[in-house]
Design an enzyme around this catalytic site. Structure first.
Site, short mmCIF file in Angstrom:
data_model
loop_
_atom_site.label_atom_id
_atom_site.label_comp_id
_atom_site.label_asym_id
_atom_site.label_seq_id
_atom_site.Cartn_x
_atom_site.Cartn_y
_atom_site.Cartn_z
N GLU A 1 0.87 -1.18 0.00
CA GLU A 1 0.00 0.00 0.00
C GLU A 1 0.90 1.23 0.00
O GLU A 1 1.96 1.22 0.63
CB GLU A 1 -0.89 0.00 1.25
CG GLU A 1 -1.78 1.25 1.33
CD GLU A 1 -2.78 1.23 2.49
OE1 GLU A 1 -2.47 0.65 3.55
OE2 GLU A 1 -3.87 1.81 2.33
N ASN B 1 -11.96 -3.87 1.82
CA ASN B 1 -10.68 -4.02 2.52
C ASN B 1 -10.89 -4.63 3.90
O ASN B 1 -10.57 -5.80 4.13
CB ASN B 1 -10.00 -2.65 2.61
CG ASN B 1 -8.79 -2.66 3.52
OD1 ASN B 1 -8.01 -3.61 3.50
ND2 ASN B 1 -8.64 -1.64 4.33
N GLU B 2 -11.47 -3.86 4.81
CA GLU B 2 -11.76 -4.32 6.17
C GLU B 2 -12.87 -3.42 6.67
O GLU B 2 -12.61 -2.40 7.27
CB GLU B 2 -10.51 -4.23 7.07
CG GLU B 2 -9.76 -2.90 6.91
CD GLU B 2 -8.79 -2.54 8.01
OE1 GLU B 2 -7.97 -3.40 8.35
OE2 GLU B 2 -8.86 -1.40 8.52
N CYS C 1 -6.50 1.19 3.59
CA CYS C 1 -7.38 2.36 3.72
C CYS C 1 -7.44 3.16 2.43
O CYS C 1 -8.39 3.90 2.21
CB CYS C 1 -6.92 3.24 4.88
SG CYS C 1 -7.04 2.45 6.49
O1 AHR Z 1 -1.61 -1.43 7.03
C1 AHR Z 1 -2.08 -0.19 7.47
C2 AHR Z 1 -3.60 -0.12 7.49
O2 AHR Z 1 -4.10 -1.01 8.42
C3 AHR Z 1 -4.28 -0.50 6.22
O3 AHR Z 1 -4.35 0.56 5.33
C4 AHR Z 1 -5.64 -0.89 6.68
O4 AHR Z 1 -6.20 -1.91 5.90
C5 AHR Z 1 -5.43 -1.34 8.10
O5 AHR Z 1 -6.27 -0.70 8.97
#
Ligand code: AHR
Length: 704
Positions: free
Chosen positions: A89, A431-432, A300
């Site tokens: 990321e 993602n989450e 994120c």
């Molecule tokens: O890895 C950092 C962040 O952690 C990522 O962007 C997110 O998916 C998680 O909350």
């Protein structure tokens, strides 16, 4: 360890209910904006020393306190060939300012407060007059722009008085952080899109120099900008002097108005030599992990922001990561506000991610937004038309990756230089998401559409931002009911949590979805954190029948630009170094094996089961047994190993050991935690080995 009464546990363990709760890793983590202090220095990542420790002959030693008994004739779980991968990321300047090696910061004059409250269109730039010439600069946003996606550009208004060969006016770019790092003898492509209103054109000179001394680092290059339309000009320069405080001066001579956009200083030396390619030292360090998969681009970055397109009337700049923004010519990719507080040029886009995955031999796993945000935003976009547009975009993504070169999106890939398909097999939707129910409704719509058109694609779900809790449980239930194949779990926890939760997956339902541990990390880059993670990984391998993919996060961090730490790989403008956690990840991902050999371990009384973990795997390519032992105790563990008759008596085992002070942290200048390669000559069907205190040891034992 005074008592000698052994306590016994075995692997695999009897199933039990897990789903231990843990802390949420969403919004709170964004405030973890801390800076790592400490010394800085580069390190050779692969160095190894050969030493031969003395073997302990079984008969001579009654002092074995631990035992590991394996039965190689029994088989445990098969380990998926996707087991260890990476999650990349653009956080901590991982992409822009890092892996994406463009030296010019804000090359397209698009920076603004939407990216970061301190940014403006001339962030990274300062004005400079040479000789008696003067002028002014303005960043404008008008019909004269380079293209609709690249809306702003710089106008140099030259006051011709005093102009001549040694006079001019222009801009100087300071690069990222301390300045542009260049080695001696390095080639760079200098390029710019420009136009002028002068019939005879204007000379435009490019001087790469030290910001401290002003010394030129390469011979100055001069191009002539012609009257009329936007045109790209470029030339190559070769540095004759190394520096880490470089800056690029772009000076126009003459009078009139010269318009500039996409001012670039791009190294010719990229990973695998690709145009618009990646910074080789960082890419090589990633490649050192030999990752089986590459999950990207967030995080994120995917499940935050607006899901609108970059279009009128709003020209939305806080968008979720939408793949179509990131392909095609770089000057046509609309920049975006990066969730982590900077600007994203999208020079590192979907094509580059797919290409990197291919270079690494890794399965690409893109993540697309599900129109439900997380990471503290926690909102649902209820707009069926927009949702359908994103679903169509996801179908188009499959075509971009896999479609024929004459298909609509396959042709974009082909024009970018890759007519062959990229072989996409997985797409993750979301993602989450902390709003599990709402997310899952959207997820099902994506899944249905993807499965209808592309049954060959595995659609990956997730269980939210935490290791447990109501949202986690509900999402697992929903994924299970919907027959999802893989559920992505994310958790960031204390080292002690990882030590204590070794058995997390023992009780997972073997009939349900498999686990994709797409983001995990303990809160620290000390060797103790790495040991805890290593202990945990032995538990994941024991459960490899259900845990299919594993990745630490975050992967990369620029030492001067972190929003999140700990991180796996650290770098600055000129150096890169792996953390202790990297060394553990590298060991597990490069010496995985294909199947688990069931084992049983006994510990002396007083020893803590959480602090002594082991797993044995088999490498079917050569038959080796790989004994992986994590001894978190301070004391060494004299261990009696019974690996069975299959073991080649008298053979030599190769040993890789990570050992050190649990407080040790690898830095640019000092890398106390690095693997030591040794050989061990006392292999037998039973033998003894002493595992040092605070160590991870991999013994590769040949079999007959
Ligand atoms: O890895 C950092 C962040 O952690 C990522 O962007 C997110 O998916 C998680 O909350």
């Amino acid at each position: 360890m005074s008592s000698k009464t052994p306590r016994q546990y075995s692997t695999p363990n009897p199933p039990r209910r897990t789903n231990t709760t843990g802390s949420d890793c969403g919004p709170a983590d964004r405030s973890l904006i801390s800076r790592r202090g400490g010394p800085i220095l580069g390190a050779a990542l692969m160095g190894a020393v050969l030493v031969v420790p003395s073997a302990h002959a079984m008969e001579e030693d009654d002092a074995a306190e631990y035992t590991i008994t394996a039965d190689p004739s029994e088989s445990g779980a098969d380990i998926a060939d996707t087991m260890y991968g990476i999650f990349l990321e653009d956080i901590n300047f991982a992409g822009d300012g890092g892996l994406y090696p463009e030296r010019v910061q804000n090359r397209s004059f698009e920076f603004g407060p939407v990216d970061n409250e301190d940014y403006h269109p001339l962030t990274g730039w300062s004005e400079e007059s040479v000789g008696a010439a003067g002028g002014s600069v303005e960043v404008v946003d008008n019909e004269g722009r380079l293209n609709e996606n690249n809306r702003q550009y710089a106008e140099l208004r030259l006051e011709g008085d005093g102009a001549g060969p040694d006079a001019g006016f222009g801009l100087v770019n300071s690069g990222f952080f301390d300045g542009m790092a260049v080695e001696e003898g390095a080639e760079f492509e200098v390029s710019v899109w420009a136009r002028t209103d002068q019939e005879d054109g204007n000379d435009l000179s490019f001087a790469l120099r030290s910001s401290g001394s002003g010394e030129l680092l390469a011979d100055e290059a001069v191009l002539t900008v012609e009257e009329g339309e936007w045109t790209q000009y470029s030339t190559t320069i070769t540095t004759h002097t190394a520096a880490d405080d470089g800056e690029l001066a772009v000076i126009a001579g003459g009078s009139g108005t010269v318009a500039l956009d996409m001012v670039s200083l791009y190294p010719e030396d990229t990973f695998n030599g690709h145009a618009n390619g990646l910074r080789p030292d960082i890419a090589r360090t990633i490649a050192g992990l030999d990752p089986d998969f590459l999950r990207f681009p967030g995080g994120c970055l995917v499940n935050t922001g607006s899901h609108e397109a970059y279009e009128e009337p709003d020209w939305e700049r806080g968008r979720s990561f939408q793949w179509k923004d990131t392909v095609g010519p770089v000057e046509e990719r609309p920049t975006n506000a990066n969730w982590w507080g900077y600007n994203q040029s999208y020079g590192l886009g979907y094509f580059e991610y797919f290409q990197f995955a291919q270079d690494l031999g890794a399965t690409p796993i893109p993540v697309v937004p599900a129109l439900v945000t997380g990471c503290g935003q926690d909102d649902v976009t209820d707009d069926e038309e927009l949702l359908n547009r994103h679903i169509q975009d996801t179908l188009d993504l499959v075509e971009f990756a896999n479609g024929p070169a004459d298909s609509e999106w396959g042709s974009v890939r082909a024009q970018m230089g890759h007519p062959e398909p990229f072989g996409l097999t997985h797409v993750q939707v979301g993602n989450e998401e902390p709003l599990g129910e709402e997310f899952f409704e959207h997820f099902l719509e994506f899944k249905e559409a993807l499965e209808a058109e592309h049954p060959e694609i595995t659609v990956v779900g997730n269980s939210g931002p935490a290791s447990g809790g109501d949202n986690f449980d509900r999402l697992w239930e929903l994924n299970d009911e919907a027959g999802v194949d893989l559920v992505d779990e994310h958790y960031y926890e204390e080292a002690e949590w990882f030590l204590a939760n070794h058995h997390r997956y023992d009780g997972y339902d073997r009939e349900g979805p498999n686990v994709f541990l797409g983001e995990y990390g303990s809160w620290g880059n000390t060797f103790h954190n790495a040991l805890a993670e290593a202990a945990y990984l032995t538990g994941l391998e024991r459960n490899a029948d259900i845990v299919e993919l594993v990745a630490y996060a975050p992967l990369l961090a620029h030492e001067e630009g972190t929003q999140w730490e700990p991180d796996l790989i650290w770098f600055d403008n000129s150096h890169v170094w792996g953390s202790a956690n990297y060394e553990v990840s590298r060991l597990f991902s490069t010496q995985t094996g294909d199947s688990v050999v069931p084992t049983e371990a006994t510990l002396p009384g007083g020893a803590d089961e959480e602090l002594f973990r082991q797993v044995v795997t088999r490498d079917t390519q050569n038959g080796d047994l790989i004994v992986k032992v994590v001894n978190v105790h301070e004391d060494e563990a004299v261990t009696h190993l019974e690996l069975g008759e299959e073991v080649e008596s008298g053979a030599t085992a190769t040993v890789t050991t990570l050992q050190g002070d649990p407080k040790a942290v690898n830095t640019r200048d000092d890398r106390p935690i690095q693997p030591e390669e040794t050989v061990f000559e006392g292999v037998d069907d039973t033998f003894e080995y002493t595992f040092p205190g605070h160590s991870v040891t991999f013994l590769r034992v040949p079999t007959v």
